[in-house]
Write a protein that holds these residues in place. Structure first.
Motif, PDB file in Angstrom:
ATOM      1  N   GLY A 180      10.668 -39.341 -43.146  1.00  0.00           N
ATOM      2  CA  GLY A 180      11.760 -39.302 -42.182  1.00  0.00           C
ATOM      3  C   GLY A 180      11.909 -37.915 -41.589  1.00  0.00           C
ATOM      4  N   ALA A 181      11.741 -36.890 -42.418  1.00  0.00           N
ATOM      5  CA  ALA A 181      11.807 -35.509 -41.937  1.00  0.00           C
ATOM      6  C   ALA A 181      10.636 -35.203 -41.007  1.00  0.00           C
ATOM      7  CB  ALA A 181      11.808 -34.544 -43.124  1.00  0.00           C
ATOM      8  N   ARG A 194       3.171 -41.518 -38.539  1.00  0.00           N
ATOM      9  CA  ARG A 194       2.934 -40.080 -38.417  1.00  0.00           C
ATOM     10  C   ARG A 194       2.375 -39.541 -39.733  1.00  0.00           C
ATOM     11  NH1 ARG A 194       5.551 -38.457 -33.704  1.00  0.00           N
ATOM     12  NH2 ARG A 194       7.334 -39.737 -33.062  1.00  0.00           N
ATOM     13  N   LYS A 195       1.523 -38.530 -39.621  1.00  0.00           N
ATOM     14  CA  LYS A 195       0.852 -37.980 -40.790  1.00  0.00           C
ATOM     15  C   LYS A 195       1.112 -36.477 -40.917  1.00  0.00           C
ATOM     16  CE  LYS A 195      -1.272 -41.975 -41.192  1.00  0.00           C
ATOM     17  NZ  LYS A 195      -0.936 -42.948 -42.283  1.00  0.00           N
ATOM     18  N   PHE A 196       1.231 -36.010 -42.158  1.00  0.00           N
ATOM     19  CA  PHE A 196       1.292 -34.580 -42.419  1.00  0.00           C
ATOM     20  C   PHE A 196      -0.105 -33.967 -42.262  1.00  0.00           C
ATOM     21  CE2 PHE A 196       5.136 -35.866 -44.742  1.00  0.00           C
ATOM     22  CZ  PHE A 196       6.029 -34.909 -44.287  1.00  0.00           C
ATOM     23  N   VAL A 232       8.664 -27.909 -31.992  1.00  0.00           N
ATOM     24  CA  VAL A 232       7.726 -28.121 -33.089  1.00  0.00           C
ATOM     25  C   VAL A 232       6.405 -28.669 -32.543  1.00  0.00           C
ATOM     26  CG1 VAL A 232       7.232 -29.503 -35.156  1.00  0.00           C
ATOM     27  CG2 VAL A 232       9.489 -28.480 -34.845  1.00  0.00           C
ATOM     28  N   ASP A 233       5.298 -28.133 -33.043  1.00  0.00           N
ATOM     29  CA  ASP A 233       3.983 -28.687 -32.761  1.00  0.00           C
ATOM     30  C   ASP A 233       3.789 -29.870 -33.710  1.00  0.00           C
ATOM     31  OD1 ASP A 233       1.322 -29.356 -32.556  1.00  0.00           O
ATOM     32  OD2 ASP A 233       0.589 -27.300 -32.627  1.00  0.00           O
ATOM     33  N   SER A 234       3.900 -31.081 -33.185  1.00  0.00           N
ATOM     34  CA  SER A 234       3.898 -32.274 -34.038  1.00  0.00           C
ATOM     35  C   SER A 234       2.563 -32.509 -34.732  1.00  0.00           C
ATOM     36  CB  SER A 234       4.275 -33.506 -33.217  1.00  0.00           C
ATOM     37  OG  SER A 234       3.329 -33.721 -32.176  1.00  0.00           O
ATOM     38  N   SER A 235       1.507 -31.845 -34.294  1.00  0.00           N
ATOM     39  CA  SER A 235       0.203 -32.006 -34.938  1.00  0.00           C
ATOM     40  C   SER A 235       0.024 -31.065 -36.119  1.00  0.00           C
ATOM     41  CB  SER A 235      -0.921 -31.761 -33.922  1.00  0.00           C
ATOM     42  OG  SER A 235      -0.958 -30.399 -33.527  1.00  0.00           O
ATOM     43  N   CYS A 236       0.999 -30.190 -36.336  1.00  0.00           N
ATOM     44  CA  CYS A 236       0.877 -29.164 -37.376  1.00  0.00           C
ATOM     45  C   CYS A 236       2.140 -29.095 -38.222  1.00  0.00           C
ATOM     46  CB  CYS A 236       0.584 -27.806 -36.747  1.00  0.00           C
ATOM     47  SG  CYS A 236      -1.051 -27.707 -36.007  1.00  0.00           S
ATOM     48  N   ILE A 237       2.346 -30.112 -39.051  1.00  0.00           N
ATOM     49  CA  ILE A 237       3.498 -30.158 -39.949  1.00  0.00           C
ATOM     50  C   ILE A 237       2.994 -30.398 -41.367  1.00  0.00           C
ATOM     51  CG2 ILE A 237       5.693 -31.273 -40.488  1.00  0.00           C
ATOM     52  CD1 ILE A 237       5.849 -32.170 -37.576  1.00  0.00           C
ATOM     53  N   ALA A 238       3.400 -29.545 -42.289  1.00  0.00           N
ATOM     54  CA  ALA A 238       2.986 -29.653 -43.685  1.00  0.00           C
ATOM     55  C   ALA A 238       4.172 -30.072 -44.551  1.00  0.00           C
ATOM     56  CB  ALA A 238       2.425 -28.326 -44.189  1.00  0.00           C
ATOM     57  N   LEU A 239       3.862 -30.628 -45.711  1.00  0.00           N
ATOM     58  CA  LEU A 239       4.863 -31.026 -46.697  1.00  0.00           C
ATOM     59  C   LEU A 239       4.773 -30.091 -47.893  1.00  0.00           C
ATOM     60  CD1 LEU A 239       7.006 -33.053 -47.712  1.00  0.00           C
ATOM     61  CD2 LEU A 239       5.123 -34.449 -48.597  1.00  0.00           C
ATOM     62  N   MET A 240       5.926 -29.618 -48.359  1.00  0.00           N
ATOM     63  CA  MET A 240       5.967 -28.645 -49.450  1.00  0.00           C
ATOM     64  C   MET A 240       7.096 -29.020 -50.406  1.00  0.00           C
ATOM     65  SD  MET A 240       6.384 -24.530 -48.997  1.00  0.00           S
ATOM     66  CE  MET A 240       6.158 -23.371 -50.324  1.00  0.00           C
ATOM     67  N   SER A 248       8.809 -34.128 -35.579  1.00  0.00           N
ATOM     68  CA  SER A 248       7.812 -34.480 -34.565  1.00  0.00           C
ATOM     69  C   SER A 248       8.444 -34.744 -33.208  1.00  0.00           C
ATOM     70  CB  SER A 248       7.026 -35.716 -35.016  1.00  0.00           C
ATOM     71  OG  SER A 248       6.284 -35.442 -36.194  1.00  0.00           O
ATOM     72  N   LYS A 249       9.721 -35.090 -33.208  1.00  0.00           N
ATOM     73  CA  LYS A 249      10.429 -35.371 -31.959  1.00  0.00           C
ATOM     74  C   LYS A 249      11.134 -34.134 -31.401  1.00  0.00           C
ATOM     75  CE  LYS A 249      11.255 -40.176 -33.310  1.00  0.00           C
ATOM     76  NZ  LYS A 249      12.285 -41.177 -33.701  1.00  0.00           N
TER      77      LYS A 249
END
Length: 286
Positions: free
Chosen positions: A138-139, A181-183, A149-157, A144-145
């Motif tokens: 969800g985050a 959507r993918k991390f 934010v560059d929606s192609s470059c989001i990491a999960l931590m 991504s919207k």
């Protein structure tokens, strides 16, 4: 590998949990409190097939409204971003202030997801909250919207229990396959590695302390040894002499929690920051 836009443009158990949460509840450097929905829980293809065979139609379960804390670098972006998941004690100083400030100084947007407050959960240190996987996605959808934010470059931590969720969210063939959507990458600080098989959908960095008696380094080494080799690269960093929450400055005075020792380690912390920064740079093609 595609480069991310503007990457690195700028440089008693319950008693102690309550004290820490209360101490930092009103002390934040986060730029903005936001509200987001966890991702809808979708039926698996197998569940859909079984339902169709019996003439039924399965629907996704709507997501849960959550609170989040958004921190942005200076400028309009678009920037790469990090979704940050707290540990079993809830959002503490290290999650709410320290890491967002650090990551934003490196050029990342940071969204800290509070999985507990809207659910009325105090802690999950004696268990896990399975829905947190959907909180992460969800985050991801929320960021991504966002125009900055560059929606192609989001990491999960994630940290501790949040680290477990990070591994679960990105385990190859798991929940990630149901998400649109993918991390881009994943980072897990001191997770319990026995809950995962180590085959990950995205490049993953796992960081643990050698003396951690809660999230055992041995379990992470065992997981790495048993990996099938499918999926993306996975790296394990083990810091000598370090214990659980070695990166969290609020534990400069060691704490005994649920039968485990929690303690900050400056040397291990600094080394891990360097490792995380290098990993993100490589994962995002910087």
């Amino acid at each position: 590998m595609a480069h991310c836009a503007r990457l690195f443009r700028f440089s008693g158990n319950r008693i102690w949990l309550a004290l820490l949460a209360g101490l930092w509840a009103g002390h934040s450097n986060a730029d903005e409190v936001v509200h987001l929905d966890s991702a809808a829980v979708k039926p698996t293809p197998f569940q859909v097939r079984v339902a169709q065979q019996s003439g039924q139609k399965l629907k996704s379960v709507p997501g849960t409204l959550l609170n989040g804390y958004l921190t942005r670098p200076l400028g309009e972006g678009p920037f790469p971003a990090i979704v940050l998941l707290h540990g079993c004690a809830g959002v503490l100083h290290n999650d709410r202030d320290v890491w967002p400030e650090r990551l934003s100084s490196w050029g990342y947007v940071v969204l800290v997801v509070d999985s507990f407050s809207t659910r009325g959960v105090h802690d999950t240190c004696n268990g896990l909250l399975a829905d947190r996987v959907y909180d992460a996605y969800g985050a991801l959808d929320f960021l991504s919207k966002s125009s900055f934010v560059d929606s192609s470059c989001i990491a999960l931590m994630g940290f501790s229990a949040g680290g477990i969720t990070t591994l679960e969210a990105e385990q190859l063939g798991g929940a990630e396959r149901l998400m649109d959507r993918k991390f881009k990458a994943a980072i897990a600080y001191y997770p319990i590695c026995s809950t995962a098989n180590g085959d990950m959908a995205v490049p993953t960095l796992i960081l643990v302390g050698e003396l951690d008696d809660w999230s055992l380094a041995k379990k992470c080494r065992d997981m790495m040894a048993k990996r099938s080799g499918k999926g993306s690269p996975v790296s394990l960093e083990v810091y000598q002499g370090a214990r659980h929450a070695f990166d969290a400055p609020e534990f400069k005075a060691p704490v005994e929690a649920y039968g485990h020792r929690v303690e900050y380690d400056a040397a291990a912390a600094e080394k891990s920051f360097s490792d995380v920064r290098a990993f993100l740079k490589q994962a995002f093609g910087g």
